[in-house]
Motif scaffolding. Structure first.
Motif, mmCIF file in Angstrom:
data_model
loop_
_atom_site.group_PDB
_atom_site.id
_atom_site.type_symbol
_atom_site.label_atom_id
_atom_site.label_comp_id
_atom_site.label_asym_id
_atom_site.label_seq_id
_atom_site.Cartn_x
_atom_site.Cartn_y
_atom_site.Cartn_z
ATOM 1 N N MET A 1 45.461 60.313 44.870
ATOM 2 C CA MET A 1 46.399 60.035 43.825
ATOM 3 C C MET A 1 47.742 59.571 44.419
ATOM 4 S SD MET A 1 46.143 59.944 40.683
ATOM 5 C CE MET A 1 46.355 60.642 39.120
ATOM 6 N N LEU A 2 48.141 60.204 45.521
ATOM 7 C CA LEU A 2 49.383 59.796 46.175
ATOM 8 C C LEU A 2 49.297 58.343 46.628
ATOM 9 C CD1 LEU A 2 52.169 60.413 47.389
ATOM 10 C CD2 LEU A 2 50.986 61.228 49.437
ATOM 11 N N GLY A 3 48.165 57.964 47.191
ATOM 12 C CA GLY A 3 47.984 56.576 47.617
ATOM 13 C C GLY A 3 48.098 55.606 46.452
ATOM 14 N N SER A 4 47.530 55.975 45.311
ATOM 15 C CA SER A 4 47.609 55.116 44.122
ATOM 16 C C SER A 4 49.048 54.958 43.658
ATOM 17 C CB SER A 4 46.764 55.696 42.997
ATOM 18 O OG SER A 4 45.402 55.639 43.332
ATOM 19 N N LEU A 5 49.796 56.046 43.659
ATOM 20 C CA LEU A 5 51.204 55.972 43.262
ATOM 21 C C LEU A 5 52.006 55.090 44.217
ATOM 22 C CD1 LEU A 5 51.824 59.693 42.256
ATOM 23 C CD2 LEU A 5 51.635 57.723 40.730
ATOM 24 N N LEU A 6 51.737 55.243 45.505
ATOM 25 C CA LEU A 6 52.465 54.441 46.491
ATOM 26 C C LEU A 6 52.093 52.958 46.400
ATOM 27 C CD1 LEU A 6 52.322 56.887 49.512
ATOM 28 C CD2 LEU A 6 54.357 56.200 48.229
ATOM 29 N N LEU A 7 50.822 52.662 46.163
ATOM 30 C CA LEU A 7 50.410 51.263 46.020
ATOM 31 C C LEU A 7 51.018 50.640 44.767
ATOM 32 C CD1 LEU A 7 46.712 51.409 47.193
ATOM 33 C CD2 LEU A 7 48.577 50.183 48.292
ATOM 34 N N THR A 8 51.137 51.437 43.698
ATOM 35 C CA THR A 8 51.799 50.943 42.498
ATOM 36 C C THR A 8 53.266 50.640 42.811
ATOM 37 O OG1 THR A 8 50.311 52.197 41.071
ATOM 38 C CG2 THR A 8 52.403 51.492 40.108
ATOM 39 N N GLY A 9 53.905 51.544 43.548
ATOM 40 C CA GLY A 9 55.281 51.304 43.960
ATOM 41 C C GLY A 9 55.411 50.061 44.824
ATOM 42 N N LEU A 10 54.450 49.859 45.699
ATOM 43 C CA LEU A 10 54.460 48.680 46.566
ATOM 44 C C LEU A 10 54.326 47.403 45.744
ATOM 45 C CD1 LEU A 10 54.523 47.868 49.566
ATOM 46 C CD2 LEU A 10 52.040 48.001 49.559
ATOM 47 N N ALA A 11 53.468 47.441 44.728
ATOM 48 C CA ALA A 11 53.275 46.261 43.881
ATOM 49 C C ALA A 11 54.521 45.946 43.066
ATOM 50 C CB ALA A 11 52.087 46.481 42.948
ATOM 51 N N LEU A 12 55.261 46.975 42.689
ATOM 52 C CA LEU A 12 56.431 46.776 41.827
ATOM 53 C C LEU A 12 57.747 46.724 42.593
ATOM 54 C CD1 LEU A 12 55.356 49.219 38.975
ATOM 55 C CD2 LEU A 12 55.003 46.741 39.102
ATOM 56 N N LEU A 13 57.679 46.841 43.908
ATOM 57 C CA LEU A 13 58.873 46.836 44.756
ATOM 58 C C LEU A 13 59.597 45.499 44.630
ATOM 59 C CD1 LEU A 13 59.949 48.950 46.801
ATOM 60 C CD2 LEU A 13 58.830 47.635 48.577
ATOM 61 N N PRO A 14 60.900 45.521 44.392
ATOM 62 C CA PRO A 14 61.633 44.250 44.295
ATOM 63 C C PRO A 14 61.644 43.506 45.628
ATOM 64 C CG PRO A 14 63.110 46.140 43.946
ATOM 65 C CD PRO A 14 61.750 46.678 44.193
ATOM 66 N N LEU A 15 61.780 42.188 45.540
ATOM 67 C CA LEU A 15 61.749 41.362 46.748
ATOM 68 C C LEU A 15 62.861 41.719 47.718
ATOM 69 C CD1 LEU A 15 60.852 37.849 45.319
ATOM 70 C CD2 LEU A 15 59.401 39.395 46.629
ATOM 71 N N GLY A 16 63.974 42.186 47.244
ATOM 72 C CA GLY A 16 65.099 42.502 48.111
ATOM 73 C C GLY A 16 65.100 43.935 48.619
ATOM 74 N N ALA A 17 63.996 44.650 48.468
ATOM 75 C CA ALA A 17 63.932 46.054 48.894
ATOM 76 C C ALA A 17 64.102 46.153 50.404
ATOM 77 C CB ALA A 17 62.612 46.668 48.475
ATOM 78 N N ALA A 18 64.608 47.287 50.821
ATOM 79 C CA ALA A 18 64.840 47.518 52.246
ATOM 80 C C ALA A 18 63.523 47.517 53.016
ATOM 81 C CB ALA A 18 65.553 48.845 52.437
ATOM 82 N N VAL A 19 63.551 46.940 54.180
ATOM 83 C CA VAL A 19 62.371 46.879 55.032
ATOM 84 C C VAL A 19 61.913 48.289 55.410
ATOM 85 C CG1 VAL A 19 61.482 46.083 57.259
ATOM 86 C CG2 VAL A 19 62.955 44.594 55.904
ATOM 87 N N ALA A 20 62.859 49.207 55.598
ATOM 88 C CA ALA A 20 62.511 50.582 55.960
ATOM 89 C C ALA A 20 61.691 51.244 54.855
ATOM 90 C CB ALA A 20 63.777 51.391 56.234
ATOM 91 N N LEU A 21 62.030 50.966 53.592
ATOM 92 C CA LEU A 21 61.270 51.525 52.471
ATOM 93 C C LEU A 21 59.856 50.953 52.449
ATOM 94 C CD1 LEU A 21 61.079 53.204 49.886
ATOM 95 C CD2 LEU A 21 62.061 51.244 48.660
ATOM 96 N N LEU A 22 59.749 49.655 52.628
ATOM 97 C CA LEU A 22 58.438 49.002 52.681
ATOM 98 C C LEU A 22 57.597 49.583 53.809
ATOM 99 C CD1 LEU A 22 56.488 46.728 51.806
ATOM 100 C CD2 LEU A 22 57.686 45.251 53.422
ATOM 101 N N LEU A 23 58.188 49.725 54.966
ATOM 102 C CA LEU A 23 57.484 50.277 56.119
ATOM 103 C C LEU A 23 57.029 51.715 55.860
ATOM 104 C CD1 LEU A 23 56.574 49.903 59.057
ATOM 105 C CD2 LEU A 23 58.814 50.717 59.757
ATOM 106 N N ALA A 24 57.895 52.510 55.251
ATOM 107 C CA ALA A 24 57.549 53.903 54.954
ATOM 108 C C ALA A 24 56.371 53.975 53.992
ATOM 109 C CB ALA A 24 58.761 54.633 54.374
ATOM 110 N N ILE A 25 56.382 53.146 52.948
ATOM 111 C CA ILE A 25 55.275 53.145 51.982
ATOM 112 C C ILE A 25 53.970 52.753 52.660
ATOM 113 C CG2 ILE A 25 54.341 51.979 49.937
ATOM 114 C CD1 ILE A 25 57.204 51.869 48.839
ATOM 115 N N VAL A 26 53.997 51.699 53.445
ATOM 116 C CA VAL A 26 52.784 51.233 54.122
ATOM 117 C C VAL A 26 52.250 52.296 55.084
ATOM 118 C CG1 VAL A 26 51.883 49.513 55.749
ATOM 119 C CG2 VAL A 26 53.313 48.790 53.835
ATOM 120 N N LEU A 27 53.136 52.952 55.829
ATOM 121 C CA LEU A 27 52.700 53.994 56.764
ATOM 122 C C LEU A 27 52.084 55.190 56.045
ATOM 123 C CD1 LEU A 27 55.534 53.960 59.445
ATOM 124 C CD2 LEU A 27 53.160 53.237 59.730
ATOM 125 N N VAL A 28 52.696 55.608 54.951
ATOM 126 C CA VAL A 28 52.153 56.763 54.218
ATOM 127 C C VAL A 28 50.814 56.400 53.568
ATOM 128 C CG1 VAL A 28 52.544 58.384 52.317
ATOM 129 C CG2 VAL A 28 54.404 57.826 53.882
#
Length: 122
Positions: A1-28
């Motif tokens: 379920m956590l993975g699904s929530l994170l993937l949803t967040g990744l899909a909805l992440l704005p284009l200008g989001a911080a690279v560190a946030l993107l990296l953290a989501i992908v790693l988790v």
């Protein structure tokens, strides 16, 4: 379920989001994915699979469990070719998140069925 929530967040992440946030989501998401795959092997131990058929069981589990590694890149490629850019990947991540939610619901249902049957088996 956590993975699904994170993937949803990744899909909805704005284009200008911080690279560190993107990296953290992908790693988790990666950690969650491989932690779940560890459950395949714990299941063998928990179910007391006899050594004589353990190799066959591992082969069957691997065929099902690792199948997404085979077909998901093909689906992603076709999807991103048809819908290039952000929206193609967004749809892809949302679809995978949806599959994760369906899988979590199926696991919850199977756990309830097993809990009801457990007293009868003892």
């Amino acid at each position: 379920m956590l993975g699904s929530l994170l993937l949803t967040g990744l899909a909805l992440l704005p284009l200008g989001a911080a690279v560190a946030l993107l990296l953290a989501i992908v790693l988790v998401v990666g950690l969650v994915t491989y932690a779940v795959r560890g459950l395949y092997w714990a299941t063998l131990e928990r179910c007391d699979v006899p050594d004589a058929v353990k190799g066959l069981a591992i082969g069957g589990i691997s065929l099902i469990g690792y199948a997404p590694d085979i077909y998901l890149p093909l689906i992603r490629g076709a999807l991103v070719d048809g819908i290039p850019g952000r929206w193609g990947y967004g749809i892809y991540f949302l679809a995978i998140a949806g599959f994760g939610i369906v899988g979590a619901m199926a696991a919850w249902r199977l756990a309830r069925i097993a809990a009801r049957r457990r007293p009868a088996l003892r």
